[in-house]
Design an enzyme around this catalytic site. Structure first.
Site, PDB file in Angstrom:
ATOM      1  N   GLU A 105       0.817  -1.220   0.000  1.00 34.47           N
ATOM      2  CA  GLU A 105       0.000   0.000   0.000  1.00 34.47           C
ATOM      3  C   GLU A 105       0.851   1.271   0.000  1.00 34.47           C
ATOM      4  O   GLU A 105       0.369   2.338   0.372  1.00 34.47           O
ATOM      5  CB  GLU A 105      -0.974   0.006   1.183  1.00 34.47           C
ATOM      6  CG  GLU A 105      -2.100  -1.006   1.096  1.00 34.47           C
ATOM      7  CD  GLU A 105      -3.050  -0.827  -0.092  1.00 34.47           C
ATOM      8  OE1 GLU A 105      -2.853   0.118  -0.893  1.00 34.47           O
ATOM      9  OE2 GLU A 105      -3.960  -1.654  -0.214  1.00 34.47           O
TER      10      GLU A 105
ATOM     11  N   HIS B 172      -3.278   2.291   8.399  1.00 36.52           N
ATOM     12  CA  HIS B 172      -4.221   1.543   7.571  1.00 36.52           C
ATOM     13  C   HIS B 172      -4.440   0.182   8.208  1.00 36.52           C
ATOM     14  O   HIS B 172      -3.480  -0.528   8.491  1.00 36.52           O
ATOM     15  CB  HIS B 172      -3.670   1.405   6.154  1.00 36.52           C
ATOM     16  CG  HIS B 172      -4.408   0.398   5.330  1.00 36.52           C
ATOM     17  ND1 HIS B 172      -5.781   0.410   5.207  1.00 36.52           N
ATOM     18  CD2 HIS B 172      -3.971  -0.648   4.590  1.00 36.52           C
ATOM     19  CE1 HIS B 172      -6.153  -0.598   4.436  1.00 36.52           C
ATOM     20  NE2 HIS B 172      -5.081  -1.261   4.050  1.00 36.52           N
TER      21      HIS B 172
ATOM     22  N   HIS C 255      -7.282  -3.439   8.599  1.00 35.85           N
ATOM     23  CA  HIS C 255      -8.409  -4.217   8.083  1.00 35.85           C
ATOM     24  C   HIS C 255      -9.275  -4.612   9.280  1.00 35.85           C
ATOM     25  O   HIS C 255      -9.734  -5.746   9.376  1.00 35.85           O
ATOM     26  CB  HIS C 255      -7.922  -5.465   7.360  1.00 35.85           C
ATOM     27  CG  HIS C 255      -7.154  -5.177   6.110  1.00 35.85           C
ATOM     28  ND1 HIS C 255      -6.492  -6.142   5.407  1.00 35.85           N
ATOM     29  CD2 HIS C 255      -6.948  -4.020   5.440  1.00 35.85           C
ATOM     30  CE1 HIS C 255      -5.893  -5.592   4.356  1.00 35.85           C
ATOM     31  NE2 HIS C 255      -6.158  -4.300   4.357  1.00 35.85           N
TER      32      HIS C 255
ATOM     33  N   TYR D 111     -21.252  11.355  18.737  1.00 32.92           N
ATOM     34  CA  TYR D 111     -20.515  12.619  18.553  1.00 32.92           C
ATOM     35  C   TYR D 111     -19.037  12.413  18.225  1.00 32.92           C
ATOM     36  O   TYR D 111     -18.353  13.348  17.812  1.00 32.92           O
ATOM     37  CB  TYR D 111     -20.701  13.546  19.759  1.00 32.92           C
ATOM     38  CG  TYR D 111     -20.105  13.064  21.064  1.00 32.92           C
ATOM     39  CD1 TYR D 111     -20.917  12.544  22.065  1.00 32.92           C
ATOM     40  CD2 TYR D 111     -18.743  13.160  21.298  1.00 32.92           C
ATOM     41  CE1 TYR D 111     -20.378  12.118  23.276  1.00 32.92           C
ATOM     42  CE2 TYR D 111     -18.188  12.736  22.499  1.00 32.92           C
ATOM     43  CZ  TYR D 111     -19.016  12.218  23.487  1.00 32.92           C
ATOM     44  OH  TYR D 111     -18.475  11.805  24.679  1.00 32.92           O
TER      45      TYR D 111
ATOM     46  N   HIS E 154     -12.617  -3.323   1.957  1.00 36.92           N
ATOM     47  CA  HIS E 154     -11.179  -3.448   2.194  1.00 36.92           C
ATOM     48  C   HIS E 154     -10.785  -3.139   3.646  1.00 36.92           C
ATOM     49  O   HIS E 154     -10.275  -4.024   4.331  1.00 36.92           O
ATOM     50  CB  HIS E 154     -10.445  -2.516   1.219  1.00 36.92           C
ATOM     51  CG  HIS E 154      -8.958  -2.557   1.324  1.00 36.92           C
ATOM     52  ND1 HIS E 154      -8.133  -2.203   0.284  1.00 36.92           N
ATOM     53  CD2 HIS E 154      -8.125  -2.871   2.358  1.00 36.92           C
ATOM     54  CE1 HIS E 154      -6.853  -2.327   0.668  1.00 36.92           C
ATOM     55  NE2 HIS E 154      -6.838  -2.727   1.927  1.00 36.92           N
TER      56      HIS E 154
ATOM     57  N   TYR F 138      -9.947  20.066  24.137  1.00 32.68           N
ATOM     58  CA  TYR F 138      -9.860  18.963  25.106  1.00 32.68           C
ATOM     59  C   TYR F 138      -8.404  18.636  25.416  1.00 32.68           C
ATOM     60  O   TYR F 138      -7.580  18.523  24.513  1.00 32.68           O
ATOM     61  CB  TYR F 138     -10.560  17.725  24.554  1.00 32.68           C
ATOM     62  CG  TYR F 138     -10.559  16.547  25.490  1.00 32.68           C
ATOM     63  CD1 TYR F 138     -11.401  16.518  26.590  1.00 32.68           C
ATOM     64  CD2 TYR F 138      -9.705  15.488  25.284  1.00 32.68           C
ATOM     65  CE1 TYR F 138     -11.400  15.447  27.442  1.00 32.68           C
ATOM     66  CE2 TYR F 138      -9.682  14.401  26.138  1.00 32.68           C
ATOM     67  CZ  TYR F 138     -10.550  14.388  27.223  1.00 32.68           C
ATOM     68  OH  TYR F 138     -10.531  13.320  28.081  1.00 32.68           O
TER      69      TYR F 138
HETATM   70 ZN   LIG Z   1      -5.197  -3.048   3.060  1.00 27.65          ZN
END
Ligand SMILES: [Zn+2]
Length: 220
Positions: A82, A101, A103, A122, A163, A216
């Site tokens: 990726e 990233h 899954h 929220y 994905h 915050y």
């Molecule tokens: Zn992936």
């Protein structure tokens, strides 16, 4: 060694993500940007299946360093598949210091069902509003990278259709935190709309929460 702190942080974060269950096997990955350089883990080597000294993301030296155009600077192994996704996000979002990233289960399940994760809670304010689902494209493709950049636009998270999920932050800790909150939000939506039609919060309320969240943690 270039970017020693970023490479060390990636090793630690990969192990944390793996333990948290947000990634399965070698699926999912993260990167850190420092100036014009990006530290990215190598391609699909299972941490758990290898002794520590051979696990590709188990040592900072094996985490690659590349330029924003993808050329290797210090990269002993092939990069994560990726890589185009990570690089496209950094080129489009100069404020992003890290990309995570995964899954993760709820996010991936939702990514097959909906085109956005609406304001069921929220927490969507944390991502800039409802989280969009990028259309499906083959993993590792420039097409997928383009879809993700588009879905991220003014957000700090998106889902990738059929994905997984992507979050960005000013640093790795922030992007990792967001990936955990995003998974929680997806789980809530998945459960709620499995049982009925969830009430949604209006955009004006999400804007109020976004302003509160911006302050915050800064007060004593
Ligand atoms: Zn992936």
């Amino acid at each position: 060694m270039l970017l020693p702190d970023a490479r060390e942080a990636i090793v630690t974060a990969c192990q944390e993500l793996s333990r948290s269950g947000l990634v399965v096997g070698t699926a999912g990955n993260l990167s850190v940007r420092a100036g014009d350089l990006v530290a990215v883990p190598p391609r699909g080597v299972r941490d758990a299946a290898l002794p520590p000294e051979h696990s590709a993301s188990a040592t900072p030296e094996l985490v690659g360093v590349r330029r924003l155009d993808g050329t290797a600077v210090e990269a002993p192994l092939a990069p994560t598949s990726e890589l185009p996704l990570h690089l496209a996000i950094y080129r489009a979002r100069p404020e992003a210091g890290a990309v995570v990233h995964t899954h993760s289960l709820a996010a991936t399940a939702l990514s097959t069902l909906v085109t956005e994760v609406p304001a069921v809670h929220y927490y969507v304010a944390m991502f800039g509003g409802p989280v969009l689902v990028a259309p499906y494209a083959t993993y590792g493709s420039e097409e997928l990278a383009g879809h993700a950049v588009h879905a991220l636009r003014d957000r700090t998270a998106c889902l990738l259709g059929n994905h997984g999920a992507v979050t960005i932050g000013p640093d790795l800790a922030a992007a990792q935190d967001k990936s955990v909150y995003l998974e929680w939000l997806c789980e809530v939506y998945l459960r709620a709309f499995s049982a009925g039609t969830p009430r949604l919060l209006p955009p004006a309320e999400i804007a109020v929460v976004a302003r509160k969240l911006a302050g915050y943690g800064q007060r004593a």
